[in-house]
Scaffold this active site. Sequence first.
Site, PDB file in Angstrom:
ATOM      1  N   HIS A 138       4.737  -3.982 -13.571  1.00 49.03           N
ATOM      2  CA  HIS A 138       3.870  -3.459 -12.521  1.00 49.03           C
ATOM      3  C   HIS A 138       2.452  -3.285 -13.052  1.00 49.03           C
ATOM      4  CE1 HIS A 138       2.712  -1.428  -8.851  1.00 49.03           C
ATOM      5  NE2 HIS A 138       2.132  -0.489  -9.593  1.00 49.03           N
ATOM      6  N   SER A 139       1.466  -3.780 -12.309  1.00 46.39           N
ATOM      7  CA  SER A 139       0.051  -3.634 -12.618  1.00 46.39           C
ATOM      8  C   SER A 139      -0.251  -4.241 -13.999  1.00 46.39           C
ATOM      9  CB  SER A 139      -0.348  -2.159 -12.516  1.00 46.39           C
ATOM     10  OG  SER A 139      -1.740  -2.010 -12.438  1.00 46.39           O
TER      11      SER A 139
END
Length: 266
Positions: free
Chosen positions: A95-96
Amino acid sequence: MTVPPLRSGWLRRFSSGSPDGTTLLCFPHAGGAASTYFPMSKLLAPLIGVCAVQYPGRQDRRSEPPLDDMAELADRVTESLTELDPGRPLALFGHSMGALLAYEVTRRLEAAGGIRPVHLIVSGRRAPGLPATRPDLHGQDDETLLAELRRISGTAEQVLADEELVRMLLPTLRSDYKAVECYVPPAPGDGVLSCPISVFTGTEDSHVSPEGAAAWEAYTTGACDVQAFTGGHFFVQTHREEVASAIAGRLHGRPSAVGQRAGHTI
């Protein structure tokens, strides 16, 4: 069931999964830690085993200096994966910041020709090489960094209100932002994977436009799909059950049991 320990300082195993299931290797966001994925491991059990990467400079590695170079992080994580069971399929989720790092580790694994990931799932991150959506933050003052944390709502307000915790968090966060903001993507046409890519994105995430999510298609010769979830940048936390169901559906062709109980359709 006893979860076998890992010797590496880089990996944390939360669940082993069934013998015929997939191992999911999870990569945290900037400022995040491996424990972020412990709740996810419960949702994906018993079929999918979950390991998470523990970056230096946080939790049980807080005495180690953080790394601020994406390539070095990817090299070190890749080296640690020799501990994983080579007989089990391996998928990666990030994520990210973790999405970029998961992509770079997948690149290295495919190039080495040993462990070959069966799927890459990237979340909350536009495709590599696209222009930044905000000015660089790693060189900004503490108040600017804290304002960004509050804006994207990825850090609990009670943490931000604790001055001692904030002092511990900011150097690591600044290092993570530098790794992302100084990341050098592959040249156009390079860095193309063979495994399928799934892209998860939040409908209200100002960092990832629909076009930025769809642009991941250029980074694989396999299938690429995009799924939007209601919410902002940290939809993976506010809609954890839906995300778990989507992961299970990609890896084993069916949603997780918890997603079915909750009545979610993925």
